[in-house]
Every structure is written in C-alpha cells, then in structure tokens.
Design a protein around this motif. Structure first.
Motif: not given
Ligand code: ARG
Length: 615
Positions: A544-550, A552-557
C-alpha cells in the motif's frame, strides 16, 4: 491493507461520493489500529460522530479478519485483527506469493509514464538542485516500474542556444585535446567561465572572439555540418561529466535517455506557426506569445509565454511545448512527470496550459510538475561554496564518502580495506540520497553532513544499519552465506527493481527460509509477541505504501515507512531473542528477520540506496 475495506464501508454507509475519503488509520493503544475518519465525516453527513462511526462499523466486512471492533471516545473505531489472518498474509508475503493481498500494484491499471528528471546543462556544473531532481526522479521511476508501469526516462539536457557559439569557439581555440578542454569533464563551470570571459572582453571588437562566436551560433542553427560535428563532440564531453556523476550516485540514466533541447529544434518554427493558426499566439512587443488563461502578472495583465523572441529566436518555452507534444504523440504517455526545481512551476504550468489549449495534451493525459525544493547551505541560502562559486558536486559526494569512511575505519577496523571502502561508498552516497528523499520533495532543507550521516534518526545510515544487522544475524544463523548474492544485490540495482517487490530479489530467496542447501520450504512465521505483531502489521503495509508513492509521487513516504520498519525491527530484536531461542521459535523469528531484510533492502533499492553487507 484494510484501507479499501474501510473505504467500501464508508461508500456503502454514506454514498459513493465518499469512497475516496482517507480513513485516517493510526496505531492504537488499545487495539491494532484505529480508524479516525468518522469525526470529519460526521460533519459532512450531519450525524453525531459516534453515530457516523456506528454506520461505518455496520457496513464493514471484516469476517475472518477482526476479532474485535469497538467504537471508543468521540468516534474512534478500534480494530483488533485475527492473529491467524495476520499470519496467513505475512506468510504469503514471506513465500513471495504475488497473489497475496498487499502485493504492490495488484489492483492498479498500468500506465505509460514519461519522467523528465536530472536534465542538467551542457558545459555547466550540475548543482545540488540537479542532484536532487536526479535522486528523486530515479526513485520515482523505480517505484513506478515496481508497480508495473512502463516508464520512459527523458533527460532533457540543456544542449542548445546562443551560448554554444561561444563555447564552440573557445573549445576550438584552446584545442579539443588541451587540458583546458578537459575542464568540460572535470570542472564544467570553469570551462564556461573561461569562454564567457573571452566573450565579454571582445564584445566591441569587430573581428574578435565575440563576433566569431555569434557567427558560430548562426552556423550551428543553420545546420552547418562542420559546426554541428564540433558541437556533437563538445556535448559528448559533457555527457562524460554527467555519466561520471550518475555512476558515482548509482543513477539508472544512460545516454539512451538523453533527449535534449536540441532534439526539438527542427520543429519549433512549425509549432509557432500552428499556434498562430489556431489563434492561440499573437505578437506582443515584437515577440510571439501565448497567453494561457489564469496566468496574470503583478499588474493584473495576462502573463505572456514567449515562444518566439523579437529577434526571431526560439527559447526554453518553445522547446518545452515541442517536448510535451512529442511525449504525448510519439511516446504515447498516459502520464508526464516533470521532476524539476520548484522555481520553474509557473513556466511549466503555462507550457501545460498552452499545450492543453492547442489540443496537444488531451484531458486523458495527466501532466504533473513534481516540484523539487531548494537545497540550502547552513546560512539558509542556496548552497554555495565558501568562495561563493557553485558547489562542485563530485567534491561534495567525495566528502560524503570520506566522512563515512572515517566512521567505519574507527568502528570496524577488523574489516578488510576493500570491505571498508565499499561500505563507505554505500553509506556516504546513501546518506546524501536519503536526505533528498526523506523530506517532502517540494520542501527546502539544509544540507548538513553531520545530520545526514548520523546513525540515529530518520537517516540513510540508520535504515542501512538495521538491514546490515539482520544480514549479520542471518549469517550467524547460517541461513545467509558469507558471500551470497550480496554483490548482485547492488549490481542488479538499477533494472531489477520491478521483480524485487514480487519477492524474487536475491536477499529474499537467500533468506526466506530456503536454507543454504536450498529447496527447503519456507518456515512459517508465527506472530505471537506484541513486538512481532507490530512488526508484522507494518510489513503488511509495504504494498500500500508503494502504491501511495506512485499515486502521489512522494518517495518520502517510502523512506518514512522504512525508517519505521527499522525502528520496529529494533524493538522486536530487543524484546524477542532470535538466535538464542529454540527450535520453531528460532526458525519463525529468523524467517521474520529475513522478510524484514527483504523489505528494507528492496525498499532502499527503490530509493536507489544500496544495503551494505557490513556496517
Ligand atoms: N535544464 C533545465 C535546468 O537546468 C531543466 C530542464 C527541465 N525539464 C524541462 N522539460 N524543462 O533548469
């Protein structure tokens, strides 16, 4: 892993329009997690918060998942998961079973994504801003690839424009093989300054350097073959400089990804003509401009995007319009990302708006400026060297490695020279990259070696240390050979990211219980102690974290996730003996360690950071 279920419950309780609601899931003192969405929803649906919570609970389908669901306080929903359910999911992940819930990208539609990042300028020093777009962009492409997207990297280097007349003339004068020419590779700023100085000094000299430089630009843009060939050699030298930086940083960009400003030159005249014919461009103060809606200058007048200067020349904006059109038409992008410094936001938004007006960027294609915040010096201003000159990036990276080396030399004298050199590079470079990736990409931060190299806090070395520690535990347990795929982990780093998350990465297969003799089935992980449970629940959030990064384009997550994983591992290891436990408990905990290692090293790899063997 329960987010989609909670969202489905919210939608069924209050209507489809609420499906996108963030369930606001937090760790709970009294249960495994707490859903805090009811309070905000209550206001919107006009119910007391506890009633809103009750409606969500009624609609929640949690059969076989939860052993307790309770509403507490003003409307918190506390969920306690069924231990068997946690174990099943966790073991599916441990086996690398891609069909398990929580696998990144499973329910997601794959896209073609064009990512513009790094994009430095020929014959100029790459600055820390370029460093950051390079690091953040490279992480985003890796995460998107891991999620199943087709990613097209585009390095939009600045390789065109009027300064090239002066640069070429200077290069010819000093001799292409001279030490001064070699500056293009070692110290591009110095090369540029030398050319500039000659140009300025001869500005009024009718037949001097400046005059020749101006004729040279005309020849270059007019397609003169000899000039073009010289220009190509000059750009090739600059690529050597970029590639040296990329190699030092472990960046996945190659010459094949270069699509510089020059590559669009042939289309600019036609493009301007089309915009005029569409009625979107008009002459203003002698220059051809578009005036996309919604952009106004301080005085309230419409803001122009200049596409042809009054002298007939084309500029940065014209090139970017041709570029965006190419990315949609030829590269067939569903999504176009510009990982570019925040100060270029207005420029990029105006380019996107004009491209939409012209029909070159249809509504079905998403264009995003992933804004990169400035990197500051300790004085709070843009990072500069003491003399005020731009910081030399290579020197900065060397210093990071040297500092890491000093720490390792002092702390691990028993390691060989070679081992210490490798770890120092991994830690020094990892620390610099992690600093770029651990704060929101659009926030400014102060470049501080001491902070980024610290072994405590949300730093690269902290996360790397947790992974190295697990490697050492697994080696002592005999489930990780002394020189397993440790090397391939890093060598394969750039292009295997996609398969890693599917559980096929080397650390995973080595350690997921296959034993040194191989072939043995993976040991089942039992989730018993609270520290094991907390670690297990966090592990299940990886996909789920990777999907959020993809999304929102936010690697800091991802770095936050890994930092928390490292912390949870540390408390697990404090509270639950691994090597000293007996039989099945030992086996189970070793398998848990192996899964944590796989997530730590796989996650770091998606951030472009290597996992040291020894630290
Ligand atoms: N070369 C530019 C710079 O150094 C960045 C280019 C970004 N990409 C783009 N399509 N404009 O500022």
């Amino acid at each position: 892993m329960v987010v989609p279920r909670v969202q489905a419950a919210i939608a069924s309780a209050f209507g489809e329009e609420f499906r996108g609601t963030d369930p606001v899931i937090r760790p709970s003192q009294f249960a495994d997690i707490q859903i805090n969405a009811a309070m905000a929803l209550a206001r919107k649906v006009g119910l007391p918060p506890r009633d809103a919570a009750a409606r969500i609970v009624d609609a929640l389908e949690l059969d076989g998942i939860c052993t307790a669901v309770e509403i507490s306080g003003p409307g918190f929903i506390n969920l306690t998961f069924d231990g068997t359910w946690i174990e099943e999911l966790l073991n599916a992940e441990s086996r690398g079973d891609t069909a398990s819930e929580g696998t990144a990208g499973a329910g997601r539609e794959a896209q073609r994504v064009v990512v513009d990042y790094s994009s430095p300028n020929v014959a100029k020093e790459m600055h820390v801003g370029h460093l950051r777009t390079t690091v953040v962009g490279d992480s985003l492409v890796k995460v998107l690839e891991a999620l199943g997207d087709t990613v097209i990297r585009q390095n939009h280097i600045g390789d065109w424009g009027t300064p090239f007349g002066m640069l070429i003339e200077h290069w010819l004068e000093i001799g292409e093989d001279s030490p001064e020419a070699a500056l293009l590779v070692d110290d591009p700023s110095a090369f540029y300054q030398a050319a500039r100085a000659k140009f300025d000094a001869s500005a009024n000299d009718e037949d001097g350097f400046a005059a020749r430089a101006r004729r040279r630009v005309v020849a270059l843009q007019g397609g003169d073959a000899e000039t073009f060939a010289i220009w190509q050699r000059l750009v090739a030298q600059s690529k050597r400089y970029f590639n040296a930086i990329y190699a030092m940083l472990g960046i996945s960009l190659t010459d094949d990804h270069i699509a510089g400003e020059s590559s669009y030159d042939a289309h600019l005249a036609q493009l301007c003509q089309e915009l005029e014919e569409l009625g979107l461009a008009r002459i203003s103060d002698g220059a051809l401009c578009t005036f996309p809606a919604g952009f106004t200058a301080r005085d309230g007048q419409p803001l122009p995007l200049i596409i042809r200067k009054s002298d007939g020349g084309y500029g940065y904006a014209t090139t970017d319009l041709a570029t965006i059109r190419y990315r949609v038409r030829e590269l067939e992008a569903d999504r176009v990302l510009y990982v570019v410094g925040a100060p270029q936001n207005v420029h990029l938004r105006m380019v996107m708006a004009s491209a939409r007006d012209a029909g070159w960027l249809p509504d079905t294609v998403e264009a995003v400026h992933v804004q990169i915040g400035n990197v500051l010096g300790e004085d709070g201003k843009i990072l500069k060297s003491r003399s005020g000159a731009p910081v030399k990036l290579m020197a900065l990276l060397d210093e990071a490695v040297d500092r890491a080396r000093a720490v390792i030399d002092a702390g691990r004298p028993e390691l060989t020279e070679e081992e210490r050199a490798v770890t120092a590079r991994q830690v020094g470079i990892g620390a610099v990259k992690y600093a770029d990736l651990s704060v929101g990409h659009d926030t400014e931060y102060v470049f501080d070696f001491d902070r980024m190299l610290a072994l405590n806090g949300n730093t690269g070395p902290y996360v790397q240390y947790a992974a190295a520690r697990i490697r050492s535990i697994l080696r002592r347990a005999g489930v990780l050979g002394d020189h397993p795929a440790a090397g391939t982990d890093t060598a394969a780093g750039t292009d295997t990211a996609g398969t890693d998350t599917a559980g096929t990465d080397t650390a995973g297969t080595d350690t997921a219980g296959t034993d040194t003799d191989g072939g043995a089935p993976a040991t089942a992980i039992a989730v018993v102690e609270p520290a094991e449970r907390a670690l297990a629940l966090h592990l299940l959030e990886y996909g789920a974290t990777l999907e959020k990064v993809g999304e929102l384009l936010e690697p800091h997550r991802l770095s936050t996730y890994l930092f928390e994983l490292a912390q949870l591992f540390t408390s697990f290891y404090d509270q639950c003996p691994v090597l000293k436990s007996a039989d099945s408990v030992r086996e189970s905990r070793l398998a848990l360690c192996a899964l944590v290692l796989r997530r730590l090293s796989g996650g770091l790899e998606l951030l472009g950071i290597e996992t040291p063997e020894n630290m």
